[in-house]
Design a protein around this motif. Structure first.
Motif, PDB file in Angstrom:
ATOM      1  N   GLN A   1      60.153  60.535  86.959  1.00  0.00           N
ATOM      2  CA  GLN A   1      60.675  60.333  85.608  1.00  0.00           C
ATOM      3  C   GLN A   1      62.175  60.589  85.567  1.00  0.00           C
TER       4      GLN A   1
ATOM      5  N   PRO B   1      67.372  40.885  94.307  1.00  0.00           N
ATOM      6  CA  PRO B   1      67.506  42.257  93.795  1.00  0.00           C
ATOM      7  C   PRO B   1      66.205  42.658  93.090  1.00  0.00           C
ATOM      8  N   GLU B   2      65.457  43.534  93.720  1.00  0.00           N
ATOM      9  CA  GLU B   2      64.116  43.830  93.225  1.00  0.00           C
ATOM     10  C   GLU B   2      63.992  45.191  92.556  1.00  0.00           C
ATOM     11  N   LEU B   3      63.162  45.232  91.543  1.00  0.00           N
ATOM     12  CA  LEU B   3      62.821  46.514  90.916  1.00  0.00           C
ATOM     13  C   LEU B   3      61.298  46.642  90.944  1.00  0.00           C
ATOM     14  N   GLU B   4      60.822  47.796  91.355  1.00  0.00           N
ATOM     15  CA  GLU B   4      59.382  48.038  91.289  1.00  0.00           C
ATOM     16  C   GLU B   4      59.211  49.428  90.698  1.00  0.00           C
ATOM     17  N   ILE B   5      58.693  49.472  89.478  1.00  0.00           N
ATOM     18  CA  ILE B   5      58.786  50.709  88.711  1.00  0.00           C
ATOM     19  C   ILE B   5      57.437  51.155  88.169  1.00  0.00           C
ATOM     20  N   TYR B   6      57.080  52.387  88.505  1.00  0.00           N
ATOM     21  CA  TYR B   6      55.792  52.934  88.074  1.00  0.00           C
ATOM     22  C   TYR B   6      55.931  54.168  87.188  1.00  0.00           C
ATOM     23  N   ALA B   7      57.143  54.478  86.739  1.00  0.00           N
ATOM     24  CA  ALA B   7      57.329  55.601  85.808  1.00  0.00           C
ATOM     25  C   ALA B   7      57.986  55.041  84.562  1.00  0.00           C
ATOM     26  N   ASP B   8      57.709  55.633  83.410  1.00  0.00           N
ATOM     27  CA  ASP B   8      58.207  54.981  82.198  1.00  0.00           C
ATOM     28  C   ASP B   8      59.543  55.513  81.693  1.00  0.00           C
ATOM     29  N   ASP B   9      59.812  56.805  81.944  1.00  0.00           N
ATOM     30  CA  ASP B   9      61.046  57.344  81.372  1.00  0.00           C
ATOM     31  C   ASP B   9      62.201  57.107  82.330  1.00  0.00           C
ATOM     32  N   VAL B  10      62.560  55.862  82.481  1.00  0.00           N
ATOM     33  CA  VAL B  10      63.568  55.498  83.469  1.00  0.00           C
ATOM     34  C   VAL B  10      64.587  54.547  82.850  1.00  0.00           C
TER      35      VAL B  10
ATOM     36  N   CYS C   1      66.544  51.650  84.645  1.00  0.00           N
ATOM     37  CA  CYS C   1      66.861  50.933  85.870  1.00  0.00           C
ATOM     38  C   CYS C   1      67.365  49.553  85.512  1.00  0.00           C
ATOM     39  N   SER C   2      68.360  49.101  86.244  1.00  0.00           N
ATOM     40  CA  SER C   2      68.845  47.767  85.947  1.00  0.00           C
ATOM     41  C   SER C   2      69.485  47.169  87.180  1.00  0.00           C
ATOM     42  N   HIS C   3      69.610  45.863  87.189  1.00  0.00           N
ATOM     43  CA  HIS C   3      70.417  45.261  88.223  1.00  0.00           C
ATOM     44  C   HIS C   3      71.147  44.057  87.690  1.00  0.00           C
TER      45      HIS C   3
END
Lengths: 429, 507, 252
Positions: A330, A353-362, A364-366
């Motif tokens: 988180q 440019p990949e994002l793989e996200i398993y938490a919600d309070d984040v 992240c950007s690209h």
């Protein structure tokens, strides 16, 4: 040179591997087995979609002309540093400083590997093996099995000067495999400099373990030899409140693939990885690939990827970057930037440019962009009397600035900028 | 149509559109459904089944051959595994490939036996009781007076009847709008010329399977310099009564023409996963424009992840002519598994492709969806706006390709893909591929991932909204750009769907 | 109307006591003002009363017309008639101001068991209210607070207050970031809502807002407690002499 990737069968044979003491022999045997199981990369692999592995896995290295540097001093010459010199992948004791320094233990890998017991056992091939999932990196495994030399560094306190790994290339057909292991103990701080093309073909692995509160700064200059090929891997584990910062400058090289695998395992850690590339295909092929994988597995960590590529005359740029945020990571702050400036119509850029996200309070950007030089900015400069070539170079340097800013040491950043400027100026004349 | 009365107060809505929507209400007839209601084929797929489907559709020999060739190719292909999807292996021989109703024994005997949550869903959609029963598969519901059904479908969306109802008017304009099986018989020259020309027979595993076994679908031809006088639509529904599993849609917009096409899907199946593999091909000639909007609300499976539709769809538009234009808009709220990448081949000079997408996944849903923008011609433009919302234990992936070929000089792409996470058990992923092979083109890609803003939530709640209302409102705001790209009547439905899909995602 | 009794509040995440025994009663039809230096706990009081996360009530209670406020969800407090005009109204991209307000109005009506307002009635209602506050149609169509100037945001807060017709209005530093004209406009909006059945709690750092919204009672808050209460003249005292004198007097 001994160690071309001949066939997988050759790899499995213990005879082919460098002679080692007990711990290193085990690590190499394990790597050989892992490699046999995963196989070498092929063009059909998703991870090699845009970079052909063929010339990196061929039986012998394509020969690469050894450039004279027209009097240009190697980078970092003015920096007070501990020099460790490798010529075509072989340690050169005469050119190197004594392997000792305040706050650190440093040793040749070849020496450490010959011993039966060594602290490097816990790292050599260990971070590399951990970095094989979810994507395999067979050439790093190959390196672990076959590396002939390198350094092992343990940093225990404040280090008085940077460690500088200098790679020289004197043999047109050299095929070097180096592997270095670095352990920063709690609160330790190290700056590592790397420069020069090591060989006609160069495989390099760095494993960097950064304990709580430690800081690792890395600046690498991959020289302007236009025929050499390089595959580098950096595997880093970043613990609580630790800092990892790496910057790579690449100007030329027929083929370069820099893989960077960062595992953030402690809370409040910071990991930045950046690259600036000037690629000119005029002197021959130019292909540059940055493949980055950052895993957030701790709370409230920050990661940055900043990659800039300026390409012309058929130069090709590739960026494969990923941020993986695990379920409990988180408050992750992850950012990825990959941009290319295509100076002519033959240049090309490919990015994933990949994002793989398993938490919600984040957060992240690209951002990824590709395009030509800004015509309006160019016109503005010209209208102020700046000739087009100089104006173009100014804009190129401005474009690269974001990445260069990632270098912590201002003097080194200035030297890198100067070098890039000189590179541009040479092509202007 | 729920919310119809609200249309008047929305500013900037053309009176025309409102009228069109109103006129659509109350016209649903199950034109093609009754025809095939009783058709059954045994489980599994083989050349005999392919021939049987072809025969049932009364197809000419060339079509049968085309299907058989596709089947032969399909047998040589492997199911792709690159998507970020995780589902039990599909036994393709354990599927029905032709109009196979669920066994009557499993049907609930009355509304009391129907899952009340399912009923609540339909009620929220504004579907009256009778239709709820039919959708829920209550035994005997279809035998109730036709009036019940007629009203019912007004609430959801209607399609084939538009073709039927306005047949005369469409004909006058020269527009052909009919089922693909009819087109194969009535307009073989058009079908022969265009079928498989955008999505080749062996394009991918699912498209190849579709080529072999598609049962029906829609066919549209808009003649040169014709603006289709109304929006065309298809409403797909998978249930015991019809064959929605393998549709094939072929749309041809001839020079200078325009059409807006709407596709809606719902499915009531409740406990077993069901396969759906559709193909949509669009050909757009010089100066023509096609808008294709989808609201996909296939049954997503229950809260435990049981059942639901496995949705593998290949949609592609070929902008062949100069200055041709296509716009894909999709709202994906349903299906247990979604594998879908509506794409644009920008071949003509100055052609344009747009892709607007909302994908919502909740509970155990998984979506791997996005687009491909292949720039081949000069001065081509594309725009991608993707909004992924993930809640519960769902996984939501944007996967896209932007490719600028060497000859696509002076082309532009802009991509914005945003993900929103609701809860800490779900995932949001972004997998863009960017390939630039000329320097006069500009590609810009931006992506963000964040969670629902707590400040916004508090603000809404301070004004009296409960958590679900607040989330729905914020998510609708988050997805605004895409909702705005939808035709008004779909936008209303989509907004409600957003709220429904996210039910139970907070608190 | 609003009764606060010995309210103690600390931050949830750190061991920091913010409110240290606040006692306050605001009767219907009255306007009470709370003044105090920065960090005295004024805004915390407004957040705790409206139910924002991040605070922990360690002692005391607060009731609205006898109903225990602190046990309710934020939306229940809103439905019960509590309205907070935020110091920093949040931006909600993509959500039209009108849609937002309509959702809020109907949510509250529903919670109170009233009929939802029809689209036409709502439109009439909001246009009339917006006109009073010089809020143009464009501002109603734009997303909630996005791209609004400081003055526009505060006017929008007052518009929401007018639409939702709460019983108990808390104005948190509504004057911050406003020029004289905007302050006048906002104040007029508030004054128009003054009513026998409605109470106001005006939180402000400066006296100037109280020139426009005349309070019945002024409280001075410091270090998490109400340290002095009095008539409007107390605000003038602060204006002329600053907080230091009053605080020194209390300490003595």
């Amino acid at each position: 040179m001994s160690t071309a990737v001949k066939t997988q069968a050759a790899l499995i044979s213990a005879d082919a591997r460098p002679a080692s003491g007990a711990w290193a022999a085990d690590a190499r045997a394990d790597a050989a087995n892992r490699l046999a199981a995963m196989g070498l990369p092929t063009r059909r692999d998703e991870y090699w979609k845009w970079t052909r592995p063929d010339s990196l896995i061929s039986a012998s290295a394509d020969s690469a002309v050894v450039l004279d540097y027209e009097g240009e001093e190697p980078l970092f010459n003015d920096v007070d540093r501990l020099k460790v010199v490798f010529v075509d992948g072989v340690f050169d004791a005469d050119e190197s400083d004594a392997l000792e320094g305040e706050g650190l233990e440093i040793e040749r890998l070849a020496d450490a590997a010959a011993k039966d017991i060594h602290w490097a056992k816990d790292l050599y091939g260990v971070l590399e093996a951990r970095g094989q999932s979810p994507v395999v990196r067979p050439l790093a495994v190959h390196n672990t099995a076959m590396a002939t030399d390198g350094v092992v560094i343990r940093v225990t306190g404040a280090v008085s000067r940077p460690v500088s790994l200098i790679y020289r290339h004197e043999d047109a057909g050299s095929d070097a495999i180096l592997h270095s292991v670095i352990r920063l103990e709690e609160g330790a701080k190290l700056t590592l400099l790397e420069n020069g093309p090591a060989a006609a073909r160069f495989s390099n692995v760095l494993e960097v373990d950064i304990a709580k509160g430690a800081e690792f700064h890395h600046v690498r200059a991959q020289g302007r030899d236009h025929e050499r090929q390089a595959i580098t891997h950096m595997f880093s584990q970043v613990d609580e409140e630790a800092v990892f910062k790496s910057f790579t400058m690449t100007v030329n090289g027929k083929l370069t693939r820099n893989e960077c695998v960062i595992d953030i395992v402690g809370d409040n850690a910071v990991a930045h990885v950046a690259g600036a590339v000037l690629g000119d295909g005029a002197a021959g092929e130019f292909h540059h690939d940055d493949t980055v994988f950052v895993t957030h597995d701790a709370v409230a960590c920050e990661s940055r990827q900043v990659f800039k590529k300026v390409l012309k005359n058929g130069a090709k740029g590739v960026f494969q970057g990923k941020i993986l945020v695990k379920p409990d990571a988180q408050k992750t702050d992850g950012y990825q930037k990959s941009q290319s400036l295509l100076l002519d119509d033959d240049a090309s850029f490919q990015a994933k440019p990949e994002l793989e996200i398993y938490a919600d309070d984040v957060a992240c950007s690209h951002g990824s962009t590709s395009g030509a030089i800004d015509e309006e900015a160019l016109f503005y400069l010209r209208s102020r009397g700046v000739p087009t070539p100089i104006a173009t170079d100014l804009l190129v340097l401005a474009f690269l600035a974001d990445a260069i800013e990632e270098i912590e040491d201002e003097d080194i950043a200035a030297e890198v900028t100067e070098r890039l400027d000189a590179w541009l100026a040479r092509r202007r004349d | 149509m729920a919310g119809l009365d609200e249309l008047n107060v929305k500013e900037g809505v053309e009176e025309e559109t409102v009228e069109a929507v109103k006129s659509l209400a109350g016209t649903y007839k199950y034109g093609w459904e009754t025809e095939i209601e009783m058709e059954y084929a045994p489980k599994g797929v083989n050349p005999d089944i392919v021939r049987l489907i072809s025969e049932k559709n009364d197809e000419p020999e060339w079509m049968t051959e085309w299907r058989l060739e596709a089947f032969a190719r399909w047998e040589k292909l492997d199911e792709p595994s690159w998507a970020l999807l995780n589902y039990p292996e599909i036994d393709f021989q354990d599927q029905y490939y032709y109009a196979r109703p669920k066994s009557m024994e499993e049907k609930p005997k009355s509304l009391d036996e129907v899952d009340p949550k399912l009923l609540a869903t339909y009620e929220k959609l504004g579907i009256p009781l009778k239709e709820q029963m039919i959708l829920a598969g209550v035994e005997g519901a279809e035998d109730m007076p036709a009036e019940g059904r007629k009203v019912a479908v007004d609430a959801v969306f209607d399609s084939v009847s538009v073709g039927t109802t306005f047949q005369a008017e469409l004909k006058k304009a020269g527009v052909i709008f009919c089922s693909i099986s009819e087109a194969i018989k009535e307009h073989p020259e058009l079908v022969k010329k265009y079928l498989g020309s955008v999505v080749p027979v062996s394009d991918n595993y699912y498209a190849t399977l579709n080529s072999a076994v598609f049962s029906d679908g829609s066919f549209v031809y808009i003649p040169p310099n014709t603006r289709c006088p109304m929006e065309l639509s298809t409403y797909f529904r998978i249930n015991a009564e019809n064959t929605g599993q393998f549709e094939r849609t072929l749309i041809i917009a001839d020079k200078g023409s325009y059409v807006s096409y709407l596709e809606g899907c719902t499915a009531p199946q409740r406990d077993t996963a069901q396969l759906h593999a559709a193909v949509v091909e669009i050909i757009i000639e010089e100066d023509a424009e096609v808008k294709y909007s989808t609201v996909q609300n296939w049954f997503p499976g229950d809260e435990e992840g049981k059942g639901g539709i496995y949705n593998f769809v290949t949609k592609r538009a070929d902008c062949r002519g100069d200055r041709s234009k296509v716009m894909w808009t999709q709202v994906e709220t349903g299906s247990a598994v979604t594998w879908k990448y509506p794409s644009c081949i920008l071949r003509g000079a100055e052609s344009q492709g747009e892709f607007y997408s909302i994908a919502i996944t909740n509970n155990y849903q998984q979506a791997d969806t996005g687009t491909k923008m292949v720039h081949l011609g000069r001065d081509t433009k594309s725009r991608i706006v993707s909004k992924g919302i993930s809640a519960g234990k769902a996984q939501n992936t944007y996967r896209g390709l932007v490719s600028m070929h060497p000859k696509a000089k002076n082309s532009r792409n802009y991509t914005q893909c945003d993900s929103l996470l609701i809860g800490d058990k779900c995932g949001a992923h972004t997998v863009p591929y960017i390939e630039v092979k000329n320097n006069s083109s500009r590609v810009e890609h931006e992506a963000t991932t964040s969670k629902v803003d707590e400040e916004q939530m508090f603000y809404c709640r301070q004004r009296g909204m409960d958590e679900e209302e607040a989330v729905a409102l914020i998510v609708n705001g988050f997805a605004k750009e895409v909702l705005q790209a939808l035709p008004m009547e779909f936008a209303m439905e989509a907004q409600q769907l957003v709220a429904i899909s996210l039910e139970g995602s907070v608190g | 109307m609003l009764k606060i009794n010995n309210l103690h509040v600390k931050l949830e995440e750190e061991d920091k006591q913010i409110l240290k025994g606040v006692d306050l009663e605001v009767p219907a039809g009255k306007v009470h003002a709370i003044m105090g230096p920065n960090g005295s706990g004024k805004s915390t009081l407004s957040y705790v009363l409206s139910g924002r996360d991040g605070y922990e009530v360690t002692a005391g209670d607060a009731t609205l017309d006898g109903e225990e406020l602190l046990d309710m969800e934020p939306e229940e407090r809103a439905a019960a008639g509590l309205f907070l005009a935020f110091q920093y109204p949040v931006e909600i991209p993509g959500v039209g101001n009108m849609t937002f307000l309509r959702t809020a109005v109907n949510a509250q009506r529903k919670a109170r068991g009233e009929e939802e307002m029809s689209a036409a009635d709502f439109l009439k209602f909001i246009r009339a209210k917006a006109k009073d506050l010089k809020i143009d149609a464009d501002m109603l169509k734009r997303p909630v607070n996005v791209g609004f100037s400081g003055g526009e945001k505060k006017r929008n807060e007052i518009l929401q207050m007018a639409m939702l017709e709460p019983k108990m209005c808390i104005l948190d530093e509504t004057d911050s970031g406003l020029d004289v004209d905007a302050m006048k406009l906002v104040s007029e909006g508030v004054n128009a809502l003054r009513d026998e059945g409605r109470a106001f709690l005006v939180i402000t750092h400066y006296q100037r807002l109280l020139d426009h919204i005349k309070p019945d009672v002024v409280h001075i808050m410091a270090a998490g407690r109400i340290v002095k209460s009095g008539g409007p003249e107390l605000a003038l005292e602060v204006e002329n002499n600053g907080y230091a004198d009053i605080l020194a007097e209390i300490d003595a």
